[in-house]
Design an enzyme around this catalytic site. Structure first.
Site, PDB file in Angstrom:
ATOM      1  CG  ASN A 155      -7.284  -6.987  -1.278  1.00 22.90           C
ATOM      2  OD1 ASN A 155      -7.053  -7.878  -2.090  1.00 22.90           O
ATOM      3  ND2 ASN A 155      -7.114  -5.714  -1.552  1.00 22.90           N
TER       4      ASN A 155
ATOM      5  CG  ASP B 174      -3.944  -2.655  -1.467  1.00 24.83           C
ATOM      6  OD1 ASP B 174      -4.901  -2.849  -2.236  1.00 24.83           O
ATOM      7  OD2 ASP B 174      -4.033  -2.721  -0.218  1.00 24.83           O
TER       8      ASP B 174
ATOM      9  CB  SER C  60      -0.862   0.001   1.265  1.00 23.80           C
ATOM     10  OG  SER C  60      -0.004   0.171   2.392  1.00 23.80           O
TER      11      SER C  60
ATOM     12  N   GLY D 263      -9.810  -2.310   7.924  1.00 22.19           N
ATOM     13  CA  GLY D 263      -9.558  -2.183   9.353  1.00 22.19           C
ATOM     14  C   GLY D 263     -10.335  -3.181  10.184  1.00 22.19           C
TER      15      GLY D 263
HETATM   16  P1  13P Z   1      -8.630  -5.670   5.909  1.00 22.83           P
HETATM   17  O1  13P Z   1      -8.444  -4.380   6.632  1.00 22.83           O
HETATM   18  O2  13P Z   1      -9.975  -6.247   6.130  1.00 22.83           O
HETATM   19  O3  13P Z   1      -7.559  -6.645   6.198  1.00 22.83           O
HETATM   20  O4  13P Z   1      -8.555  -5.350   4.336  1.00 22.83           O
HETATM   21  C1  13P Z   1      -7.341  -5.081   3.690  1.00 22.83           C
HETATM   22  C2  13P Z   1      -7.538  -4.552   2.306  1.00 22.83           C
HETATM   23  O5  13P Z   1      -8.616  -4.566   1.745  1.00 22.83           O
HETATM   24  C3  13P Z   1      -6.337  -4.013   1.643  1.00 22.83           C
HETATM   25  O6  13P Z   1      -6.603  -3.463   0.379  1.00 22.83           O
HETATM   26  O1  G3H Z   2      -5.744  -0.652   2.008  1.00 24.94           O
HETATM   27  C1  G3H Z   2      -5.727  -0.998   3.174  1.00 24.94           C
HETATM   28  C2  G3H Z   2      -4.664  -1.800   3.770  1.00 24.94           C
HETATM   29  O2  G3H Z   2      -5.090  -2.326   4.993  1.00 24.94           O
HETATM   30  C3  G3H Z   2      -3.368  -1.034   3.865  1.00 24.94           C
HETATM   31  O3  G3H Z   2      -3.269  -0.292   5.006  1.00 24.94           O
HETATM   32  O4  G3H Z   2      -2.379   1.915   4.186  1.00 24.94           O
HETATM   33  O5  G3H Z   2      -2.173   1.245   6.607  1.00 24.94           O
HETATM   34  O6  G3H Z   2      -0.798   0.119   4.854  1.00 24.94           O
HETATM   35  P1  G3H Z   2      -2.096   0.814   5.180  1.00 24.94           P
HETATM   36 ZN    ZN Z   3      -8.405  -2.379   0.089  1.00 23.30          ZN
END
Ligand code: 13P
Ligand code: G3H
Ligand code: ZN
Length: 354
Positions: free
Chosen positions: A275, A83, A50, A199
């Site tokens: 995900n 992501d 991400s 989350g």
């Molecule tokens: P969660 O927060 O449910 O693990 O989802 C992660 C996600 O969708 C990352 O793109």
């Molecule tokens: O897109 C959501 C994922 O849980 C990534 O989270 O941006 O804190 O790395 P993050």
């Molecule tokens: Zn996501």
């Protein structure tokens, strides 16, 4: 085994009726747990970075973390996915870094918070697809905004998500619009909105069909059966780890995630990429809290990080098994990105949508 594209892996998953967890990675322990679990279950891997991961670890570290995994486990096919890209430019930079797949999330504007129009989404996604496909790289698009059907709130806890309250038409992807979107953009996979959010705080009670719309997946799949669907926000929020976190000094409120059986139902209806980030965060935090409480004299991080790796690995293994991913790594022969370019150019990979 080299890195492979998302498209190659999801085509294989669709042909063989399984789904693949896509785990977020930020550090070596997460990477080890995902790969050790994949090795023990013969599962192909999707790891995704991400924007938060890039600012935490730095892009060069993330890239080499993933490449190190490929070197250490050469028999496991790995998709290196970006992501929630917020613009075609972000996707382009990831492609330059060596990612084999990118997400162009045009459901939100470039700030990652403001819901975008359908036209904006088509425009940015199409641009990302043209660029990525000319490099053999796959693209995941998103239609509809992630968020809670209980409250209408998107919950941008992880830095990605709409601000404010959304209505049900924004929180649930429309099947007809999904067909139009895939046809216009030529995405390789489509993330859909069905009531999940990022989350730990997804549902205030174990979810039923009114707040987790598995039926909507079925409707979308019936309309675009050849499109690979993606579920974001798909952590199950394990109640055992929630209890351990709270028992050892944490303070997480009552909350529920997406049950694994519901994800399995999604996989029976066209979901190919699932995900997961929060579940591994919870397992590692719980394991570290417990380890430090049980071993107050320990000051060697390798000991508590080993406990965290084991906790995350157990979850990864359970998901590979529940999603039917296990047993498939050894069936996959890598198609390099050059060959993927030829396949895109020939029209062989064009979306099959009426
Ligand atoms: P969660 O927060 O449910 O693990 O989802 C992660 C996600 O969708 C990352 O793109
Ligand atoms: O897109 C959501 C994922 O849980 C990534 O989270 O941006 O804190 O790395 P993050
Ligand atoms: Zn996501």
């Amino acid at each position: 085994m080299a890195l492979i594209s998302l498209r190659q892996l999801l085509d294989h998953a669709a042909e063989n009726d399984y789904g693949v967890p896509a785990y977020n990675v930020n550090n070596m322990e997460q990477m080890h747990s995902i790969m050790e679990a994949a090795d023990q279950t013969d599962s192909p891997v999707i790891v995704q970075a991400s924007a938060g991961a890039r600012s935490y670890a730095g892009a060069p570290f993330l890239r080499h973390l993933i490449l190190a995994a490929v070197e250490q486990w050469p028999h496991i096919p790995v998709v290196m996915h970006q992501d929630h890209g917020t613009s075609p430019g972000v996707c382009q930079r990831s492609i330059q870094l060596g990612f084999t797949s990118v997400m162009m999330d045009g459901s939100l504007k470039e700030d990652g918070k403001t819901p975008a129009s359908y036209e904006y989404n088509v425009d940015v996604t199409k641009r990302a697809v043209e660029m990525a496909h000319s490099c053999g790289v796959s693209v995941e698009g998103e239609l509809g905004c992630l968020g809670s059907l209980e409250t209408g709130m998107a919950g941008e806890e992880d830095g990605i998500g709409a601000e404010g309250t959304l209505d049900h038409s924004q929180l649930l992807t429309d099947p007809e619009e999904a067909a139009q979107f895939v046809k216009e953009t030529r995405v390789d996979a489509l993330a859909i909105a069905i009531g999940t959010s990022h989350g730990a705080y997804k549902f205030t009670r174990p979810p039923t069909g009114d707040i987790l719309a598995i039926e909507r997946i079925k409707e979308i799949h019936a309309r675009i059966p050849n499109t690979h669907l993606v579920m974001h926000g798909s952590s199950s929020v394990p109640q055992d780890w929630l209890a351990i976190i709270n028992e050892y000094g944490g303070d997480m409120g009552e909350t529920y995630g997406v049950p694994v059986e519901e994800i399995a139902e999604g996989i029976r209806n066209g979901v190919r990429k699932v995900n997961i980030d929060t579940d591994l965060r919870m397992a590692s935090t719980g394991a570290i809290r417990k380890h430090l409480a049980d071993n107050p004299k320990n000051f060697d991080p390798r000991k508590y990080l080993t406990a965290a790796t084991k906790a995350m690995k157990d979850i990864c293994k359970a998901r590979y098994e529940a999603f039917g991913t296990a047993g498939h790594a050894s069936q996959i022969r890598a198609i390099d990105l050059e060959a993927m370019v030829t396949r895109y150019d020939s029209g062989e990979l064009d979306p099959k949508v009426n």
